[in-house]
Design a protein around this motif. Structure first.
Motif, PDB file in Angstrom:
ATOM      1  N   ALA A  20       4.183   2.572  -1.737  1.00  0.00           N
ATOM      2  CA  ALA A  20       3.021   2.446  -2.626  1.00  0.00           C
ATOM      3  C   ALA A  20       2.575   3.835  -3.074  1.00  0.00           C
ATOM      4  CB  ALA A  20       1.880   1.740  -1.901  1.00  0.00           C
ATOM      5  N   ALA A  39       6.434  -5.312  -0.156  1.00  0.00           N
ATOM      6  CA  ALA A  39       6.738  -4.198  -1.064  1.00  0.00           C
ATOM      7  C   ALA A  39       8.203  -3.784  -0.989  1.00  0.00           C
ATOM      8  CB  ALA A  39       5.850  -3.006  -0.731  1.00  0.00           C
ATOM      9  N   TRP A  40       8.798  -3.568  -2.176  1.00  0.00           N
ATOM     10  CA  TRP A  40      10.174  -3.076  -2.259  1.00  0.00           C
ATOM     11  C   TRP A  40      10.225  -1.547  -2.202  1.00  0.00           C
ATOM     12  CZ3 TRP A  40      14.486  -5.828  -5.314  1.00  0.00           C
ATOM     13  CH2 TRP A  40      14.436  -7.206  -5.098  1.00  0.00           C
ATOM     14  N   GLU A  97       1.486  -5.267  -7.024  1.00  0.00           N
ATOM     15  CA  GLU A  97       0.266  -5.381  -6.239  1.00  0.00           C
ATOM     16  C   GLU A  97      -0.453  -4.041  -6.225  1.00  0.00           C
ATOM     17  OE1 GLU A  97      -1.486  -7.042  -2.025  1.00  0.00           O
ATOM     18  OE2 GLU A  97       0.553  -6.255  -2.059  1.00  0.00           O
ATOM     19  N   GLN A 106       2.498  -1.076  -5.831  1.00  0.00           N
ATOM     20  CA  GLN A 106       3.803  -1.332  -5.223  1.00  0.00           C
ATOM     21  C   GLN A 106       4.424  -2.586  -5.833  1.00  0.00           C
ATOM     22  OE1 GLN A 106       2.472  -1.496  -1.118  1.00  0.00           O
ATOM     23  NE2 GLN A 106       2.264  -3.709  -1.173  1.00  0.00           N
ATOM     24  N   GLU A 112       6.743  -6.011  -5.969  1.00  0.00           N
ATOM     25  CA  GLU A 112       7.054  -7.096  -5.049  1.00  0.00           C
ATOM     26  C   GLU A 112       7.705  -8.265  -5.797  1.00  0.00           C
ATOM     27  OE1 GLU A 112       4.327  -7.960  -2.056  1.00  0.00           O
ATOM     28  OE2 GLU A 112       3.320  -6.005  -2.101  1.00  0.00           O
ATOM     29  N   ASN A 142       8.233  -4.268   4.863  1.00  0.00           N
ATOM     30  CA  ASN A 142       9.201  -3.197   4.617  1.00  0.00           C
ATOM     31  C   ASN A 142       9.013  -2.139   5.704  1.00  0.00           C
ATOM     32  OD1 ASN A 142      10.722  -1.020   3.617  1.00  0.00           O
ATOM     33  ND2 ASN A 142      10.397  -1.652   1.500  1.00  0.00           N
TER      34      ASN A 142
END
Length: 280
Positions: free
Chosen positions: A254, A250-251, A144, A112, A114, A65
């Motif tokens: 974090a 990761a979308w 995660e 985060q 995912e 990302n």
């Protein structure tokens, strides 16, 4: 190129930092460290973990990302995404999408959201995106917990690769098997989907982050393809195998996580349940 003695020294220092929950100066702050050096350190760590009885179950894709690279000073690096091995000791499945996770010993933990894929078959070395999708058995939502042994999360990308890819733990929700039809539309469905990440402390619920599948290299499926191509172009790495799980990136940003907090996710655009994890 690092001498083998220095590679071993760094590997044992990182393992000790993880096992004892203590920080250490970034490796690149001591001497120049290349991406190739970092993967050598990571391989040494993996060999040690396997020798101690851990089992590699998949890979995580890091820095997929790019929206958040600038916050870590990684904009100039062209080696993203990265990859790191996942072991059975840090990956677990969450019953009914609700779970409890200990943060004991975790260094500066953050959370985060995912998407996780499981591969049913080995991708052809020259697989197209459709051929790669045909290899996916199921997908699931994963949270995660990323950790960092370097003070204040200050590092260069090779530092992160060497330090377990900053992986702490992966909590996987209920897998969703994919039909041929759903695979055909998977790239666009995930690209158009979004996720929210919220934190609960007592009666207060705070929306902390939101992200889109399109932020992960256009779609998590494209992140998987980039990983596959990276491994094929580097035959010194183990290639993707049937049965592996792949944590695709990761979308959302974090966020720091503390004991006593409960974190929740919710999806829109894709029929995956969110996760609710309480930390102790």
């Amino acid at each position: 190129m690092l001498l083998s003695s220095q590679t071993n020294r760094y590997a044992h220092q990182l393992l000790e930092a993880r096992n004892k929950g203590k920080s250490l100066p970034s490796l690149s702050s001591r001497a120049p460290l290349s991406v190739a050096d970092a993967y050598e350190i990571a391989k040494t760590i993996s060999d040690i973990r396997v020798a101690h009885g851990e089992i590699m179950v998949g890979r995580k894709i890091g820095f997929a990302n790019t929206k958040y690279h600038a916050r870590h000073g990684l904009v100039s690096h062209v080696s993203a995404p990265t990859w790191s091995p996942l072991f059975n000791t840090t990956v677990r499945y969450v019953d009914d999408n609700h779970g409890v996770q200990s943060l004991a010993g975790a260094l500066q933990p953050r959370i985060q959201p995912e998407i996780v894929f499981k591969l049913a078959t080995v991708p052809d070395p020259h697989a197209s995106i459709h051929g790669l999708m045909d290899c996916i058995e199921w997908m699931a939502h994963g949270l995660e917990i990323v950790t960092c042994p370097y003070p204040d999360w200050q590092f260069e990308m090779p530092d992160a690769i060497a330090a377990f890819g900053l992986h702490g733990a992966l909590l996987i929700g209920e897998p969703k098997s994919l039909s041929q039809a759903s695979r055909h539309h998977l790239v666009q469905v995930l690209a158009d989907s979004s996720v929210s990440l919220s934190r609960s402390e007592g009666d207060d619920v705070t929306l902390c982050a939101a992200g889109f599948g399109s932020d992960v290299m256009g779609s998590p499926v494209f992140a998987l393809k980039r990983l596959h191509r990276l491994l094929v172009s580097h035959p010194e790495f183990a290639q993707l195998a049937a049965g592996e799980i792949i944590c695709t990136g990761a979308w959302a940003e974090a966020f720091p996580v503390l004991p006593g907090q409960t974190w929740m996710t919710a999806f829109s655009g894709v029929s995956l349940p969110g996760l609710t994890i309480s930390f102790v």
